[in-house]
Scaffold this motif. Structure first.
Motif, PDB file in Angstrom:
ATOM      1  N   CYS A  37       0.797  -1.227   0.000  1.00 33.12           N
ATOM      2  CA  CYS A  37       0.000   0.000   0.000  1.00 33.12           C
ATOM      3  C   CYS A  37       0.831   1.281   0.000  1.00 33.12           C
ATOM      4  CB  CYS A  37      -0.932   0.019   1.208  1.00 33.12           C
ATOM      5  SG  CYS A  37      -1.861  -1.492   1.471  1.00 33.12           S
ATOM      6  N   LYS A  49       1.299   3.669  -3.400  1.00 32.25           N
ATOM      7  CA  LYS A  49       0.669   4.991  -3.461  1.00 32.25           C
ATOM      8  C   LYS A  49       1.717   6.089  -3.613  1.00 32.25           C
ATOM      9  CE  LYS A  49      -2.952   2.660  -3.058  1.00 32.25           C
ATOM     10  NZ  LYS A  49      -2.279   1.356  -2.912  1.00 32.25           N
ATOM     11  N   GLU A  86      -2.840  -0.809 -10.909  1.00 31.18           N
ATOM     12  CA  GLU A  86      -2.079   0.255 -10.256  1.00 31.18           C
ATOM     13  C   GLU A  86      -0.627   0.267 -10.702  1.00 31.18           C
ATOM     14  OE1 GLU A  86      -4.346   1.290  -6.075  1.00 31.18           O
ATOM     15  OE2 GLU A  86      -2.479   0.138  -5.994  1.00 31.18           O
ATOM     16  N   GLN A  96     -13.290  -0.193  -0.960  1.00 28.84           N
ATOM     17  CA  GLN A  96     -12.104  -0.500  -1.759  1.00 28.84           C
ATOM     18  C   GLN A  96     -11.722   0.733  -2.564  1.00 28.84           C
ATOM     19  OE1 GLN A  96     -12.136  -4.660  -3.565  1.00 28.84           O
ATOM     20  NE2 GLN A  96     -14.319  -4.274  -3.386  1.00 28.84           N
ATOM     21  N   ALA A  97     -10.428   0.939  -2.731  1.00 35.59           N
ATOM     22  CA  ALA A  97      -9.942   2.096  -3.478  1.00 35.59           C
ATOM     23  C   ALA A  97      -8.787   1.671  -4.364  1.00 35.59           C
ATOM     24  CB  ALA A  97      -9.483   3.198  -2.524  1.00 35.59           C
ATOM     25  N   PHE A 106      -6.023   3.306  -7.038  1.00 33.16           N
ATOM     26  CA  PHE A 106      -5.481   4.622  -7.350  1.00 33.16           C
ATOM     27  C   PHE A 106      -4.932   4.694  -8.773  1.00 33.16           C
ATOM     28  CE2 PHE A 106      -5.714   4.217  -2.837  1.00 33.16           C
ATOM     29  CZ  PHE A 106      -6.061   5.486  -2.383  1.00 33.16           C
ATOM     30  N   GLU A 142      -9.242   7.309 -10.715  1.00 28.00           N
ATOM     31  CA  GLU A 142      -9.415   6.498  -9.522  1.00 28.00           C
ATOM     32  C   GLU A 142     -10.763   5.796  -9.589  1.00 28.00           C
ATOM     33  OE1 GLU A 142      -7.009   9.433  -6.397  1.00 28.00           O
ATOM     34  OE2 GLU A 142      -9.179   9.150  -6.213  1.00 28.00           O
ATOM     35  N   ALA A 174     -13.458   3.564  -6.805  1.00 29.41           N
ATOM     36  CA  ALA A 174     -13.691   3.199  -5.416  1.00 29.41           C
ATOM     37  C   ALA A 174     -15.071   2.588  -5.301  1.00 29.41           C
ATOM     38  CB  ALA A 174     -13.566   4.422  -4.503  1.00 29.41           C
ATOM     39  N   THR A 230     -16.155   6.526  -9.924  1.00 27.28           N
ATOM     40  CA  THR A 230     -14.930   6.629 -10.710  1.00 27.28           C
ATOM     41  C   THR A 230     -14.628   8.102 -10.932  1.00 27.28           C
ATOM     42  OG1 THR A 230     -15.859   6.746 -12.957  1.00 27.28           O
ATOM     43  CG2 THR A 230     -15.712   4.567 -11.940  1.00 27.28           C
ATOM     44  N   THR A 240     -11.662   8.114  -4.526  1.00 28.29           N
ATOM     45  CA  THR A 240     -11.223   7.412  -3.325  1.00 28.29           C
ATOM     46  C   THR A 240     -11.503   8.202  -2.061  1.00 28.29           C
ATOM     47  OG1 THR A 240      -8.982   8.291  -3.605  1.00 28.29           O
ATOM     48  CG2 THR A 240      -9.447   6.141  -4.571  1.00 28.29           C
ATOM     49  N   GLU A 241     -11.624   9.517  -2.164  1.00 34.42           N
ATOM     50  CA  GLU A 241     -11.964  10.342  -1.003  1.00 34.42           C
ATOM     51  C   GLU A 241     -13.476  10.421  -0.809  1.00 34.42           C
ATOM     52  OE1 GLU A 241      -9.840  11.444   1.107  1.00 34.42           O
ATOM     53  OE2 GLU A 241      -8.042  10.909  -0.025  1.00 34.42           O
TER      54      GLU A 241
END
Length: 474
Positions: free
Chosen positions: A46, A50, A187, A361-362, A364, A368, A370, A427, A432-433
């Motif tokens: 992770c 990232k 990713e 789930q995310a 990156f 993105e 999620a 999307t 993700t936030e």
């Protein structure tokens, strides 16, 4: 023999949290770790992934706004990106996290831990010495998983990358072939392409992220294509070989073609790290996953002493869910140590029930993606009377202000019987936030009529929630 209330085998995020919460509840705890305290997430998953992905995303964000676009003309600096990653991971130096254990009052025993019967763990140190630990209350297995290589001839002989090498490599490969179409594959394809590698994805299925809503895989496919990644669907690698002179790798596929590259990344799944854990000493099959109840107690072992937390139990193999399970597990151990029952259900602190219906789930990539909860298909298969609502995030004023070329998609899955959200997929930039709002709505079972009164600020991307509820008919 050393005796503690709780013996934790595995010092990753799950193990750290279990031990920390146990000590916070007044129990004694020891963590057994053969590698680096902090586990896969901190050094080879992770965190470094990232760190590799963020510079490319930041550059893309700046270039998505006229006026800022003109100021960003250069490509990424790979050396600086890799150096920044190393600052986050310390290149595997776990001094800081080991010091945290010590400061929290948690003992650390370095070595390979194996069960040696009920409530006992034998630890073999690097020098071969064996130390026996005994648990008054519980042994908690937090050994996680390891990469599983696909059945490709020669893959085990070429020094193929897994997530470990893909997140820690010291140089950008000129040509990278990625086997897989899941989160890690997508990713890492994004990260290394952003740093200048030529990347080809070999995807056995006909879509990326097949366990998600179709829109997620479709948007990531488009985004990877825009980055210049080549994606070959319905294709599998069957044979690989490395030329010892040039060090290049030839990848032969089942459609008769051959690709020449510098590195091959296998990203097709994980297996439990239970092959050398002493499971046979307590009547469990060797090398298998460890099924648990909602308190993370291993169901196949009598008594309330053996627990398994995190990826090793296969409930929700994500770091944040491992920490969530660890909090529940430690609470259950403390309750039982105090002589109180800690049954499952009832939304108690010791019941990790969210594993079953609200796992966020995310991924990156760019864009993105999620999600949380159930997909529309999964909800229908579960027998729910559902209605799906979709909306283009591009049409939200805040999204247009955020980026000139903003592109995003939102989908809600609503249980019509109860009038609550049971699934959400997003999307686009900031997806993700944004997903945590959906997580709260699902976990809280907030009625849509009540959710209507949670007014998003204008002009933000979060206004998509208002648009989704309007599309539903509120």
């Amino acid at each position: 023999m050393d005796t503690y209330d709780v013996v934790v085998v595995g010092g990753g995020p799950a193990g750290e949290v279990v031990a920390g919460r146990a000590v916070g509840a007044g129990l004694t705890a020891v963590v057994v770790e053969a590698e680096a305290v902090g586990g896969e997430c901190s050094y080879r998953a992770c965190v470094p992934s990232k760190a590799l992905l963020r510079p490319g995303a930041a550059r893309a964000e700046a270039r998505s706004v006229d006026g800022a676009r003109q100021a960003v003309t250069a490509a990424l600096d790979p050396a600086r990106v890799l150096a920044r990653r190393d600052r986050f991971t310390g290149r595997g130096d776990d001094t800081g996290q080991a010091d945290w254990l010590d400061g929290a009052g948690i003992a650390l025993v370095r070595g390979h831990g194996r069960l040696a019967g009920e409530r006992r763990v034998e630890v073999t140190g690097a020098d071969g010495t064996v130390r026996t630990l005994e648990a008054r209350r519980a042994v908690v297995v937090c050994t996680g998983t390891e990469p599983a290589l696909p059945p490709v001839e020669g893959l085990d002989r070429i020094g193929a990358w897994t997530n470990r090498q893909a997140t820690t490599a010291d140089a950008v490969p000129a040509r990278l072939v990625v086997i897989g179409g899941g989160a890690v594959a997508c990713e890492m394809a994004t990260a290394w392409r952003s740093l200048g590698a030529s990347v080809t994805l070999l995807v056995r299925d006909q879509a990326l992220l097949t366990g998600w809503e179709p829109c997620a895989g479709e948007e990531v496919t488009r985004g990877l294509g825009d980055l210049g990644v080549t994606i070959r669907f319905g294709v599998s690698a069957v044979r690989v070989a490395r030329d010892e002179t040039t060090r290049t790798v030839t990848v032969e596929t089942d459609d008769g073609t051959a690709l020449v590259c510098d590195e091959v990344l296998a990203a097709v799944g994980r297996r439990p790290r239970t092959a050398d854990l002493g499971l046979e000493t307590v009547g469990l099959p060797v090398g298998e996953w460890l099924p648990v109840d909602d308190t993370c107690r291993v169901t196949a072992v009598e008594g309330d002493w053996l627990y398994a937390v995190g990826d090793v139990n296969r409930r929700a193999p994500l770091t944040h869910m491992a920490k969530y399970q660890a909090r529940a597990c430690a609470a259950a151990i403390a309750e039982r140590a105090a002589g109180r029952p800690a049954g499952t259900g009832g939304r108690q602190a010791w019941s990790a029930e969210a594993d079953r219906f609200a796992v966020p789930q995310a991924v990156f990539t760019r864009p993105e993606v999620a999600s949380v909860g159930l997909t529309e298909r999964a909800a229908r298969e579960a027998g729910l009377a559902v209605r799906a609502v979709e909306y283009r995030i591009d049409d939200v004023a805040g999204a247009a202000l955020h980026a000139d070329d903003y592109r995003g998609f939102a989908k809600l899955v609503v249980d019509e019987t109860r009038g609550v959200v049971v699934g959400c997929t997003l999307t686009g930039p900031m997806a993700t936030e944004l997903i945590h709002t959906a997580t709260v709505a699902i976990v809280g079972e907030v009625p849509l009529e009540r959710l209507w009164h949670a007014v998003p600020a204008f002009p933000t991307v979060s206004e998509v929630w208002l648009r989704l509820l309007e599309a539903y008919g509120l």
